[in-house]
Every structure is written in C-alpha cells, then in structure tokens.
Design a protein around this motif. Structure first.
Motif, PDB file in Angstrom:
ATOM      1  N   TYR A  35       0.816  -1.222   0.000  1.00 26.48           N
ATOM      2  CA  TYR A  35       0.000   0.000   0.000  1.00 26.48           C
ATOM      3  C   TYR A  35       0.843   1.262   0.000  1.00 26.48           C
ATOM      4  O   TYR A  35       0.341   2.346  -0.289  1.00 26.48           O
ATOM      5  CB  TYR A  35      -1.009  -0.007   1.138  1.00 26.48           C
ATOM      6  N   GLU A  43      -6.138  -0.273  -6.599  1.00 28.92           N
ATOM      7  CA  GLU A  43      -6.973  -1.315  -6.012  1.00 28.92           C
ATOM      8  C   GLU A  43      -6.151  -2.271  -5.154  1.00 28.92           C
ATOM      9  O   GLU A  43      -6.588  -2.700  -4.082  1.00 28.92           O
ATOM     10  CB  GLU A  43      -7.717  -2.083  -7.109  1.00 28.92           C
ATOM     11  N   GLU A  44      -4.950  -2.624  -5.627  1.00 32.82           N
ATOM     12  CA  GLU A  44      -4.107  -3.527  -4.841  1.00 32.82           C
ATOM     13  C   GLU A  44      -3.610  -2.835  -3.585  1.00 32.82           C
ATOM     14  O   GLU A  44      -3.492  -3.461  -2.523  1.00 32.82           O
ATOM     15  CB  GLU A  44      -2.931  -4.015  -5.699  1.00 32.82           C
ATOM     16  N   ILE A  46      -5.186  -0.488  -1.921  1.00 31.31           N
ATOM     17  CA  ILE A  46      -6.319  -0.436  -0.992  1.00 31.31           C
ATOM     18  C   ILE A  46      -6.522  -1.787  -0.321  1.00 31.31           C
ATOM     19  O   ILE A  46      -6.697  -1.882   0.904  1.00 31.31           O
ATOM     20  CB  ILE A  46      -7.599  -0.004  -1.727  1.00 31.31           C
ATOM     21  N   GLY A  47      -6.505  -2.854  -1.123  1.00 28.08           N
ATOM     22  CA  GLY A  47      -6.704  -4.184  -0.559  1.00 28.08           C
ATOM     23  C   GLY A  47      -5.648  -4.541   0.463  1.00 28.08           C
ATOM     24  O   GLY A  47      -5.951  -5.099   1.530  1.00 28.08           O
ATOM     25  N   ARG A 317     -18.915   7.390  -8.360  1.00 29.05           N
ATOM     26  CA  ARG A 317     -17.820   6.536  -7.890  1.00 29.05           C
ATOM     27  C   ARG A 317     -17.039   7.159  -6.741  1.00 29.05           C
ATOM     28  O   ARG A 317     -15.925   6.733  -6.462  1.00 29.05           O
ATOM     29  CB  ARG A 317     -16.868   6.220  -9.059  1.00 29.05           C
ATOM     30  N   ARG A 384     -13.273   1.508   1.633  1.00 22.94           N
ATOM     31  CA  ARG A 384     -12.630   1.458   0.316  1.00 22.94           C
ATOM     32  C   ARG A 384     -12.835   2.767  -0.444  1.00 22.94           C
ATOM     33  O   ARG A 384     -11.917   3.267  -1.102  1.00 22.94           O
ATOM     34  CB  ARG A 384     -13.188   0.296  -0.514  1.00 22.94           C
ATOM     35  N   ARG A 385     -14.036   3.287  -0.374  1.00 23.86           N
ATOM     36  CA  ARG A 385     -14.319   4.533  -1.092  1.00 23.86           C
ATOM     37  C   ARG A 385     -13.486   5.686  -0.539  1.00 23.86           C
ATOM     38  O   ARG A 385     -12.982   6.521  -1.291  1.00 23.86           O
ATOM     39  CB  ARG A 385     -15.807   4.845  -0.996  1.00 23.86           C
ATOM     40  N   ASP A 388      -9.783   5.092  -1.505  1.00 19.97           N
ATOM     41  CA  ASP A 388      -9.601   5.313  -2.937  1.00 19.97           C
ATOM     42  C   ASP A 388      -9.327   6.785  -3.218  1.00 19.97           C
ATOM     43  O   ASP A 388      -8.432   7.132  -3.995  1.00 19.97           O
ATOM     44  CB  ASP A 388     -10.839   4.846  -3.699  1.00 19.97           C
TER      45      ASP A 388
END
Length: 787
Positions: A35, A43-44, A46-47, A317, A384-385, A388
């Motif tokens: 991260y 995305e990776e 965040i995950g 989004r 997540r939002r 992001d």
C-alpha cells in the motif's frame, strides 16, 4: 527564511523516508508494504491496507468531524489540541485515527495562509508518524462561493453567479477556490449546491444558482471542471462535494428540512438533471446526503436514492458524506429510536462518512458489526471509497504543502481581480427610465442612503469565513471612490433591515433633498455564525426562512420617503433571494439588483452606477410580484398558460405575471435580433440541428448580450413546459457591430420523459424561440423531427 514546515517539504522532496519511521517504510524482511508502493495499482494498495486494518481503524476512516462541534472542545486552544489527538487516534477509545476534519481552518485557524498550511502539515505529520498504519488525513472545507477560510477570496454567491450566464467565469471561480484550498492543505470543497432554486422562501436557497434545470446543468459541469478537473492529484485541484442529494430546495411550506413532496417525475425531469451533468458527464467524486424525506424516507436511509439512483444510474464513484447532524433525521422522522439503529440504516443505504461526531458511525457502529447487525462488508465498502480518494489525491506520496506557496496563492491579485469580474457580471439592471443610469460625471453631490450601503456581511453572503482578513469594499466606499474627491457624498443609514424605527428618515430626506442624486441601498440581513442575532437578526441564509418576499422592516417606507423628495433616485438591492418589490418596480426610475456581490462588490456596483461597466447580468430566477405566486418559475406546464393567455384569467387581486421574468436584464445599449436560421429544418430523433441568429448592437456603447434559445414541442405523449432553455451564449458587441450566433440542439436537448419514465425524442414539431429573455423572444421558427 524557511519555516519548519517549508523546510520539511524541501527535505521531503529529497527523501520522503525521513518522515516515515522504519516500520512504515519496510516490513521486518525489508520489503515495502504494497500500500506504500506508488507503482502498484490503487486497487491492490487499498486491498493490502485494508487487510492490515482493525475494525476500529476502519471505522476511524469513516469520521471526518466538523471542528465546530463541541465534542472537539469549546474554544480554539481546546479544539487545536483535540484535532491533534483525533489525528493520532488518542482522542477517543471508540475508534482508531480519524479520516480528517471538516471546516477546520474556518473554525480555528484565523491568522491566514501561513498558519493554516503549517497546522495542516503538523496534523499530517502526526498521522504519518504517530499512528500504526500512517494513513494521511483528508481535509474538507465549505466552498459555496470560494474556499471558506480566513484570507481566502470571497466571490459573489448563488444567484449572482447564476445571473452571469458565463460558464468560463464559473469554471474560473471554482478553479480559484480549489487552488486556494489545496495550497493550504485542504482536499475537498463542500456545499457546491446543485439544487434548483424553486422556492426562495427557504433561506438556504441563497446558495443555489438558478431555477432552470438546463442552466443549472451547465453550471454544475463547470463547477466540477473548475474545482476538480480531471486529475485530483494536481496541486490546484480538490474533490468537488455536491450538495444535497437528491434535493432539499422545494420543501413543504418553504421551510428548512421540510418534506420533499414532489413526484418522481418532477424529480427526474428537473431536479436530477444537474446531478446527472455533474456526475455522469463531469465525474464529480463527492456528494452530501440531504436532510429531508424523499417519498417518505429520509435521504440518509434511502437505498433507492443514495445507491440505486446515485451509484447505479448516475455512475457515481466517490464518497457520500452525511449532512451536519444528518443521522439524527432518522430519529426525529421516527424511522428509528437510536443513533445506533440510524447508523445501520445509513451505512446500508450508502452514506460513507460522518461529519459531525454523531454516535451512528462511532462506537455504536463497531457494536453493530460485533453483534452481527451490520455486515463487515458494508463497513469495508465505505472504507474502500474513502481510501480510494486518498490514494487518488496522492496523499500517501505528497501529504504536505509548501507553506510559502500557500501564502503566494491565497488571495492573490489574480483572484481578487476575478472577484471583481464576477461581481460586475452578476449585477442585473432591472429598470432604467429616462436613462437615469449611468450617473452623470458632473454630479456635485450624492446621497447614499440605506442599511446595506455599508454592511459588509450582507454583501458577502452565506458561507463566508468567520473572520475576514482582507479589506472588503462596501457599496458606499465604492461610490465614494468612483465619484472622486470633488463630489460630496453624504451617507445616511435611515433605518435597519428589520424593525420599525423611522428616526433616521428625517436625516435621510434632508440628505436626498440637498443632493443631485440619491442611491438607496436596501435588502436583507445575512445569516452568519458571528452575527449577533439578537441585535441584528438575519433574514436570509441557511436556517433563515421567510413567509413573505417583501422588503422587511420599514425599508420600503424609506425608499418612498426619498422618492418623495423629487431627487432622482436609484435603488440598489443587496439580497440572496428574489424580492417582491412591487411598489419600487412601479415607481422608482432605476433599480439595480446586486445580489450578494462578494468582497469587491462595492466596486462592482459603483462601476455599474457610473457606467464604467455596462451591466450584462440576466436573471437566473423569476422575480415574483408576491409570495402567493410561488412556484413562479418560467418553465411551467401548458395548463397555466391556457388559463393566463387563452382565457385571460389570473389572480383576482393582482396580475399573475412575474415582476421580472427569467433571463431578463437591461443594458446601457440596445440589441436587435434578425435572420433566424434552423439548419437543417428537419431531422430524425438521433439528429442535431444548428440554430443561428444575427445580433446587432444598435446603441452607442459596447456591451455584452446573452442570446437565449428556448424550445417547446407542440404535441407529445406527456405535457411539457411551455418553454425550456436549451442554449445561451454571451456575445460582446461594439457599437454598430453585428455578430452571428450559432447554438446546437442535440437529442438530449429535445428528449422528454415519456409515460413509461424513459427519456426519448418523440417526433413532432418543436417551436424554436430566440431572444433576450424568457418573455422577449422576437425570433421564432419550427424544427421538425420525423421518424
């Protein structure tokens, strides 16, 4: 000399590792966490980060509290320390380190850009060095008509901006607000209002720009383009947070938080269109949920509107933030009994972030998850939002700001000049009998009378900074400066905006009698947090609704008294909503609508009064004769037109026509329209047509005309408005000059919402109307749409 934070910035540019402890830059094996690796896909990243987060840390990222809340302290020193601890995650045991703060600079940083940038850098350093995961902070501020913090440029508000019909100006104003905000360390600008101004009784509608869906849609796109642009990681862009979804601007009884008793058709045909433009076309990444109930469900709990419509239909989004105290709407609307229950419903509906320290998204939310009442997946969705946006803003790589750059950027000369331009363009000349305006240059004396001639807050408007650091030019000062030292200017207040005290009338009439001209400045009191509401109660702004649109107090009596002196008199209106000034419109020879003209509004008004600027503003809202006419918007359905025009009926006690129509505005020159062309005259539903006209300046002064194009389909499956704005263009013309103006009609402009609630172009005849306002359309033709 470098401050400690500008030095930090320089060092950061050389080696960011200096600001991250070893545990952050590498794991035990020396490998950089995914991260923190800017080369990895967002995305990776965040995950990877979310897999490391505990539940309290996740919930912490859903809290962006307004610093004005008492939970963060009672005074500035308390709040500054509380913010430090909230950023570190040590202020409360309920949740982990917070997401950031809302309206921090305006609340506690009153010493200007240097202090603001340094303190935001300090908070970021705390987040990056004193927390386990070192997640940077997200800072939010109001941005209704400029970034709302001390020292930032204060532009005109609401209807002043709408009345410019100048999309380039709109983009420039919000680009300036974004640049100032980002320079000091703010990443989001909120209260960018996308609500049609259809009930001016509600004080909060002062923040809105127009009654018209088409004009509002173009303004909405321009706001997002200016503030957010296409790259939110840029040093001069922010996330545009749009307010309030889906609407709260035509509430029951015109009262704040009143129920929205509109059909879904009305919402989709009108109110939803600016949102679609801002989100689907311009890509806005922030939305604030509204207070009222929509279809009997408070917006904060409406999965239909906050998820199905907003995200699935419009493709949103970004993040949805709560309104101030918004979770409480579910309690006082009797949907649930507790904040804990409210949090469960709001999270499911799609509200991501809590802005006012409400329990709904704090300890009780953690309890809801632990007790199985709320799936962890819903928490993860919201987190997540948030993350992001933090990654896309580039905060993990560039959390700090350059303090010296902030000082250079905020309230720069270019932005001050832009404020003057906006103030000028938003002014609407409503009446000018016998060419009283512009005032002659050979006047020897002028009487400036009225309660708003020197009231700076009334000039600035709602959502202006608590503390004003810059010099604001009042209308009186602007007149004195423009008139010059050889002209005697006598100022008399005369009366207040409210109250029955007429003791100042005698002095006002004496001043008027001895002057060559009188200028009476009247209007409204601005609702503002630092106003002494007992001494000088506000009459407009958020939470200050009215039952009448007439001038308050004895202001109209003051205007009458000055008028009766026989001295040529100009009335200047300073207000956030349209006022039903029937007597003034009938009797006074000259009326200037200044709205809330901003920090350089005094100069702008003086430029118009003395002819150094030819007024070009056009009304972005209908001005009714009386509040009883509401709703008064121009794009009403044919049934009303049939009653008024064909049967020649109306109200028994007064005309049903407006005092001044939408799109109206005078100039110091005259314009002539000719040679309407529709090319091609016949199209298919998927086709486009160009509408061209010639406009000539027939006067002896240069000016700017706003060409307006309206349409109406003569027959269709559903009733459509008698006319709808579908194009406009500002045209600069020298004396005697003629220009061709071409406006394009697309399928989107011609479509209607059919009986099955589908947007489509229905073949038929479309009336094409072009002219100076919604009621002055000298050129008319027909566009045929064939199957």
């Amino acid at each position: 000399m470098l401050t400690k934070y500008s030095l930090l910035l320089v060092v950061t540019a050389v080696s960011a590792a200096l600001f991250h402890p070893p545990a952050l830059s590498a794991q035990a094996g020396g490998e950089l966490p995914a991260y923190l690796d800017s080369k990895q896909p967002v995305e990776e990243r965040i995950g990877d980060l979310m897999r490391r987060m505990t539940l309290p840390e996740k919930v912490g990222q859903l809290n962006l509290p307004c610093v004005y809340v008492n939970e963060l302290g009672k005074d500035i020193p308390e709040k500054m320390e509380a913010c430090r601890r909230f950023a570190a995650g040590t202020y409360t045991r309920e949740i982990g380190p917070g997401c950031g703060f809302f309206t921090l600079a305006n609340e506690i940083l009153h010493n200007g850009a240097r202090q603001q940038a340094e303190y935001f850098n300090e908070l970021q350093k705390i987040a990056l060095t004193q927390t386990r995961l070192r997640i940077p902070l997200l800072e939010d501020e109001e941005g209704t008509h400029g970034a709302m913090f001390p020292g930032a440029t204060i532009f005109p508000e609401g209807l002043a901006i709408g009345s410019t019909f100048d999309l380039d100006l709109v983009r420039s104003v919000y680009a300036a607000a974004a640049a100032e905000a980002r320079a000091v360390g703010i990443h989001m600008l909120s209260t960018l209002v996308l609500e049609l101004d259809r009930d001016p009784r509600m004080g909060r509608n002062e923040e809105a720009y127009t009654e018209d869906p088409y004009l509002y849609s173009r303004i909405a796109e321009s706001i997002v383009q200016g503030a957010q642009g296409t790259n939110i990681a840029a040093a001069d862009k922010v996330i545009a947070v749009l307010t309030d979804f889906p609407t709260q601007s035509e509430p029951a009884s015109g009262l704040e938080r009143g129920a929205i008793e509109l059909s879904e058709r009305a919402l989709r045909e009108n109110f939803l269109l600016p949102w679609a433009a801002a989100i689907a076309k311009a890509g806005a990444l922030g939305v604030m949920a509204g207070y009222p109930e929509i279809e009997d469900v408070p917006a904060h709990a409406s999965e239909k509107w906050m998820n199905d419509v907003l995200r699935q239909e419009l493709g949103f989004r970004g993040v949805v933030v709560s309104e101030g105290g918004g979770f409480g709407t579910l309690v006082y609307e009797h949907i649930v009994r507790t904040q804990k229950e409210a949090g469960a419903l709001a999270l499911k509906a799609g509200v991501d972030v809590n802005i006012t320290y409400e329990p709904a998204y704090m300890g009780p939310l953690i309890e809801n998850v632990e007790e199985g009442r709320v799936p962890i997946a819903l928490v993860d969705r919201a987190v997540r939002r948030v993350l992001d946006l933090k990654f896309r803003l580039g905060l993990f790589e560039k959390p700090y700001v350059d303090v010296d750059r902030a000082v250079r950027t905020v309230h720069s000369q270019a932005y001050r000049d832009l404020a003057l331009r906006a103030g000028r363009e938003g002014i609407v000349l409503l009446k000018n009998e016998r060419n009283l305006l512009p005032l002659k240059k050979n006047l020897k004396s002028i009487a400036v009378i009225g309660p708003d001639a020197e009231n700076l807050m009334n000039q600035l408007g709602d959502y202006s900074p608590h503390k004003i650091l810059q010099h604001v030019v009042s209308i009186l000062e602007g007149i004195k400066s423009k008139a010059g030292p050889e002209v005697k200017v006598v100022a008399v207040r005369g009366c207040g905006v409210l109250g029955t005290d007429k003791s100042g009338f005698a002095e006002a009439t004496r001043a008027a009698k001895s002057a060559d001209a009188a200028i009476v400045v009247v209007g409204e009191n601005q609702g503002q947090n630092d106003v002494d509401e007992e001494k000088d109660p506000p009459t407009d702004g958020e939470g200050h609704d009215v039952a009448s649109l007439d001038l308050t107090g004895v202001q109209e009596d003051l205007v009458r008294a000055v008028y009766e002196t026989g001295t040529p008199t100009v009335v200047v209106l300073v207000n956030g909503r349209p006022l039903s000034t029937r007597w003034i419109a009938e009797h006074m020879p000259a009326i200037v609508e200044a709205w809330r003209p901003g920090e350089r509004g005094g100069e702008a008004v003086a430029d118009v009064l003395f002819g150094d600027y030819n007024p070009s503003g056009r009304l972005a809202i209908t001005i009714p004769r009386h509040v009883g006419q509401l709703p008064a918007y121009y794009n009403y359905k044919p049934g009303k037109a049939y009653w008024l025009r064909d049967l020649k009926r109306g109200y028994v006690d007064m005309p049903a026509t407006p005092l001044f129509p939408f799109g109206y505005g005078l100039s110091y020159t005259q314009y002539e329209y000719s040679n309407l062309r529709i090319d091609p005259p016949q199209i298919h539903p998927e086709g486009m047509a160009r509408v061209s006209v010639e406009v000539k300046n027939t006067g002896d002064r240069a000016g700017t005309e706003t060409v307006q194009l309206y349409i109406h389909e003569t027959a269709g499956p559903v009733a459509t408005p008698v006319k709808q704005l579908r194009g406009f263009e500002r045209v600069d013309l020298k004396p005697g000059e003629t220009k061709n103006v071409t406006l394009t009609l697309t399928p989107e402009d011609l479509q209607l919402l059919d009986r099955d609630m589908h947007w489509r172009v229905v073949p038929g005849d479309f009336e094409i109307m072009v002219g100076k306002s919604s009621e002055d359309l000298p050129l008319q033709g027909v566009l045929k749409v064939v199957p």
